[in-house]
Design a protein around this motif. Sequence first.
Motif, mmCIF file in Angstrom:
data_model
loop_
_atom_site.group_PDB
_atom_site.id
_atom_site.type_symbol
_atom_site.label_atom_id
_atom_site.label_comp_id
_atom_site.label_asym_id
_atom_site.label_seq_id
_atom_site.Cartn_x
_atom_site.Cartn_y
_atom_site.Cartn_z
ATOM 1 N N GLY A 283 1.146 7.334 -7.150
ATOM 2 C CA GLY A 283 0.019 7.397 -6.933
ATOM 3 C C GLY A 283 0.313 9.448 -7.045
ATOM 4 N N HIS A 284 1.666 9.775 -5.979
ATOM 5 C CA HIS A 284 1.961 11.125 -5.971
ATOM 6 C C HIS A 284 3.343 11.663 -6.731
ATOM 7 C CE1 HIS A 284 -0.032 10.413 -1.667
ATOM 8 N NE2 HIS A 284 -0.102 11.637 -2.019
ATOM 9 N N LYS B 258 0.928 -1.034 0.290
ATOM 10 C CA LYS B 258 0.168 -0.097 -0.117
ATOM 11 C C LYS B 258 0.965 0.938 0.331
ATOM 12 C CE LYS B 258 -3.938 2.710 2.201
ATOM 13 N NZ LYS B 258 -3.575 3.675 2.323
ATOM 14 N N ARG C 95 2.040 1.478 -3.702
ATOM 15 C CA ARG C 95 0.850 2.054 -4.524
ATOM 16 C C ARG C 95 1.251 3.993 -3.799
ATOM 17 N NH1 ARG C 95 -1.572 -2.339 -2.545
ATOM 18 N NH2 ARG C 95 -3.049 -0.850 -1.513
ATOM 19 N N ASP C 96 0.836 4.403 -2.934
ATOM 20 C CA ASP C 96 0.629 5.750 -2.421
ATOM 21 C C ASP C 96 1.730 6.631 -3.002
ATOM 22 O OD1 ASP C 96 -1.948 4.511 -1.657
ATOM 23 O OD2 ASP C 96 -1.305 4.975 0.769
#
Length: 58
Positions: free
Chosen positions: A53-54, A46, A49-50
């Motif tokens: 995403g940024h 996670k 992924r985070d």
Amino acid sequence: MSAPVNLNKRRKARAKAAKKAQADENAVRFGRTKAEKEANKAQAAKATRDLDGHKRET
């Protein structure tokens, strides 16, 4: 009279038993359960992924 005993085998068996006892103790002290390992893996995925995403597209 009793049967002769091989002292070398006795010594090795005693050392092997001591190592096994130490390994069991370490497994209890430092080991993690399967659920804990999976939770840590999911948390790391996670976080990855985070972070992805940024990211900015260049």
